[in-house]
Each structure stands twice: as structure tokens, then as C-alpha cells.
Design an enzyme around this catalytic site. Structure first.
Site, short mmCIF file in Angstrom:
data_model
loop_
_atom_site.label_atom_id
_atom_site.label_comp_id
_atom_site.label_asym_id
_atom_site.label_seq_id
_atom_site.Cartn_x
_atom_site.Cartn_y
_atom_site.Cartn_z
N ARG A 162 0.84 -1.20 0.00
CA ARG A 162 0.00 0.00 0.00
C ARG A 162 0.88 1.25 0.00
NH1 ARG A 162 2.18 2.34 3.83
NH2 ARG A 162 0.54 3.88 3.66
N GLY A 163 0.20 2.39 -0.22
CA GLY A 163 0.96 3.63 -0.40
C GLY A 163 1.09 3.86 -1.90
N GLN A 204 -2.22 2.80 9.82
CA GLN A 204 -0.91 2.82 9.13
C GLN A 204 0.12 3.63 9.93
OE1 GLN A 204 -3.86 3.24 7.66
NE2 GLN A 204 -3.88 2.59 5.53
N ASP A 227 -1.92 10.78 -2.59
CA ASP A 227 -2.30 9.68 -3.49
C ASP A 227 -2.64 10.18 -4.88
OD1 ASP A 227 -2.95 8.69 -0.61
OD2 ASP A 227 -2.64 6.94 -1.88
N LYS A 253 -4.72 10.11 2.60
CA LYS A 253 -5.41 9.28 3.60
C LYS A 253 -6.45 10.08 4.37
CE LYS A 253 -5.15 5.79 4.13
NZ LYS A 253 -6.14 4.93 3.42
O1 MRU Z 1 -4.65 3.27 1.91
P1 MRU Z 1 -3.17 3.44 1.84
O2 MRU Z 1 -2.44 2.93 3.04
O3 MRU Z 1 -2.59 2.95 0.54
O4 MRU Z 1 -2.99 5.03 1.85
C1 MRU Z 1 -1.71 5.59 1.77
C2 MRU Z 1 -1.69 7.04 1.89
O5 MRU Z 1 -2.70 7.72 1.92
C3 MRU Z 1 -0.34 7.70 1.88
O6 MRU Z 1 -0.34 8.85 2.68
C4 MRU Z 1 -0.01 8.10 0.44
O7 MRU Z 1 -0.12 7.00 -0.41
C5 MRU Z 1 1.32 8.67 0.30
S1 MRU Z 1 2.51 7.40 0.54
C6 MRU Z 1 4.00 7.80 0.06
#
Ligand code: MRU
Length: 353
Positions: A54-55, A204, A245, A256
Site C-alpha cells: 500500500r501507499g 498505518q 495519493d 489518507k
Molecule cells: O490506503 P493506503 O495505506 O494505501 O494510503 C496511503 C496514503 O494515503 C499515503 O499517505 C499516500 O499514499 C502517500 S505514501 C507515500
């Protein structure tokens, strides 16, 4: 910009092993550091859906490696049938998660290579695809290190930085985005303290950010998401650094869930609010951002294990929110820092008219 520091990547979240992908299953962290090795596209797609990977940048890199894996292991005897197989895999990966644009950016970049190939040599096309995926992965690491040091110029010795979710090595191909800025500032010798929000519902921040920072000896304090306003009002936060994202040219940032609340609170308390993301997170086309809605049980339970609500309570579970540009002090990328008005500065960074 010349990098004055040698950067050692302590965490390798995803690797290419000649036709297989090895990744850290972050769902198991912080209790267990579990690696998964697979050559199965459906396993990889499920890993993205279930947040084992994820991320935003990590999802993009995983998708690119996934398409390379399908090509590398293909039994296709013609370029046309290899193309069909890879296109089918791309369609599957596109359905995994809707918000992080890095996924679509990486898939489209791989498909451009696939479609522009004019030769008839299946093995040559396989090599081209593997090379492109490895390039996407190494470019992500380079971009993170670069923007980490660009962003670190905005950090002062002694700062307390608030961050949300996990934007570290575990969310990228290595080093991290907002957490990369923190790492770079520490490498420059600045004494930094970090406040990490828990990041309900999937935690997270509590599970991953805290794990990364503790394992590197960077001082971190964990708070629940609802404590942000109080600690800001007490003067305990100097700056906020978060990831993204998807960023629109207008400067609207999807990140997030909870990010928007923090940005509004930061503005109220006159605390700089910075977004850190590679240019692969900027969507130069869309006017709107699809927000992923996830399983209600993520909210009803703690990590799917213990119910903390009556089982039948209706739940709304958007995984991301959108922060409007007026709350964002600057957007830090590997190509430089964009400041308002974003329509102009982001276009300039991307080399667009
Ligand atoms: O749902 P996730 O854990 O994939 O969400 C991740 C985020 O919102 C992070 O803040 C974003 O991807 C930036 S990560 C470098």
C-alpha cells in the site's frame, strides 16, 4: 541539486527476483516482518487490494513489476499474444484500487512500451518490459531521496513534525516521501521529533510509521487522530508533512482520510502544511478524484479481529479525503517545490503549457 549524503536504504519493501516479486506484507507489521514471494498476478492483485502492498508509489511500482512478471513468465509465441496477456493483466491491476494515480500512471507507462514495440521478437519485448518496470522502481527511489533533501531545507533544527498515515519506505520503493523528508533532515544532523497520528481505521501510522521511525532511532510520539487540534493549540507542532495519493493541477490533494482535518487545523494554528509526493502522483488530466470506499468492517473492528461496535451498525468508510489548495503551504516533488497558485507552479514543474 547535489546530494551531500550517502543514503543507505534499510528497508526494501519490494524487489524483483527474475520473474518473481518479493514484497513485505505490511499487514503483518509491526508484529512480524513477513516477506511474500510470488509469480502469480492474482496474488499480487489481491495483495494490493488487501493493503499488503500500500501507499501510492509502492502500488505503482508493484503494478509495473506485476506486468513485467506476466511478460517474463509468458509462454506466448508471438508478440500479439504476449500483448494480449499483458493487457489482460493490466485490466486486472487497474481494478485493484481507484484513488492513487501512481497505479494508473505506472500501468500506462508499461502499456506504452508494449504498444509502441514494432518488432517480432517476443524475448526482446519481454526484456523491454522488465527494463521499464525496473526503471520505474529505481526512479521512485531516486525521486524520494531527491525530494527528501529538497523538503529537508524547509525543516529547522529542533522542529516537531506531525505526519499522518505511513509515507515511509513501506509506502514506496524505498526511503519514503514525507517520511523521506524527515529521514533527510535527520541525515543532515537536525534534531527532529515526530508526532505520528494513529490513522484510523487501518492504523498505518500506529503500525507502520512508528515501526519505521523506532527502528531508525528517530524520536516519535504516537497520538490518536482526534488529538491533533489539542496538541496544535498547545504549540506542540511546528510543521506538518504528509504524502499524497493524487494531486490535481488545481492543487487539490487526495490523501489518507483525516488529512483534510489536519490541514484545516494547521491553517487555524498558522502551522505550515506541506505535501510531499513524486511527480508520478500528479494527475495532469482529471478534474475529479475517485475516492475509494472500503469494507465497513474495517471501522467496526480493530484490524478485522475484534468488533468494537454492534455488528450491524451502518458505516461509511471513505479511505481518502481531498484537501483544497488554500490549506497547502507548498507541494514538494523531486523536480522542486510548487507554491500557490498551483495551477501555474505544478504545470511549470511538469513542463506543461
Ligand atoms: O490506503 P493506503 O495505506 O494505501 O494510503 C496511503 C496514503 O494515503 C499515503 O499517505 C499516500 O499514499 C502517500 S505514501 C507515500
Amino acid at each position: 541539486m547535489q546530494l551531500q549524503f550517502k543514503v543507505e536504504l534499510k528497508i526494501k519493501p519490494i524487489e524483483w527476483l527474475n520473474g518473481k516479486i518479493k514484497f513485505i506484507n505490511v499487514v503483518k507489521l509491526p508484529h512480524k516482518l513477513e516477506y511474500v514471494v510470488t509469480d502469480d498476478l492474482e496474488r499480487l492483485a489481491k495483495a494490493i487490494e488487501n493493503l499488503e502492498i500500500r501507499g501510492a508509489p509502492a502500488i505503482g511500482v508493484a503494478a509495473a513489476l506485476g506486468l513485467a512478471m506476466v511478460a517474463y513468465n509468458s509462454k506466448a509465441r508471438s508478440v500479439d499474444s504476449l500483448r494480449d496477456e499483458v493487457e489482460k493483466a493490466a485490466n486486472r491491476l487497474r481494478k485493484t484500487r481507484p484513488t492513487a494515480v501512481n497505479l494508473f500512471w505506472a500501468i500506462d507507462r508499461m502499456l506504452r512500451k508494449l504498444r509502441e514495440y514494432r518488432g517480432k521478437d517476443v524475448n526482446e519485448l519481454k526484456r523491454i518490459l522488465v527494463d521499464e518496470a525496473l526503471k520505474i522502481m529505481s526512479e521512485d527511489i531516486e525521486a524520494n531521496i531527491r525530494m527528501g533533501f529538497i523538503g529537508a531545507e524547509l525543516v529547522d533544527d529542533g522542529d516537531t513534525i506531525l505526519t499522518h498515515c505511513n509515507t515511509g519506505a513501506l509506502a514506496t520503493a524505498g526511503f519514503g516521501t514525507a517520511l523521506g523528508v524527515i529521514r533527510a533532515a535527520v541525515l543532515q544532523g537536525k534534531r527532529i521529533k515526530v508526532i505520528a497520528t494513529e490513522t484510523r481505521p487501518l492504523l498505518q501510522g500506529a503500525r507502520l510509521t512508528v515501526w519505521e521511525l523506532l527502528s531508525e532511532g528517530i524520536p516519535v510520539t504516537l497520538i490518536t487522530d482526534s488529538m491533533v487540534g489539542y496538541i496544535m493549540s498547545k504549540g506542540l507542532v511546528d510543521k506538518v508533512f504528509v504524502g499524497a495519493d493524487r494531486i490535481l493541477l488545481s492543487g487539490h490533494v487526495a490523501n489518507k482520510i483525516g488529512t483534510y482535518t489536519i490541514a484545516v487545523l494547521a491553517k487555524e494554528h498558522k502551522i505550515p502544511f506541506y505535501v510531499v509526493a513524486p511527480t508520478s502522483t500528479i494527475d495532469p488530466v482529471s478534474k475529479e478524484i475517485p475516492i475509494e470506499e472500503r469494507d465497513p468492517n474495517e471501522v467496526r473492528t480493530v484490524l478485522g479481529e475484534i468488533y468494537i461496535t454492534p455488528r450491524n451498525v451502518p458505516v461509511y468508510n471513505p479511505a481518502f479525503d481531498i484537501t483544497p489548495p488554500e490549506y497547502i503551504t507548498a507541494i514538494i516533488t523531486e523536480k522542486g517545490i510548487a507554491r500557490p497558485p498551483y495551477e501555474k507552479s505544478l504545470r511549470k514543474l511538469l513542463g506543461l503549457k
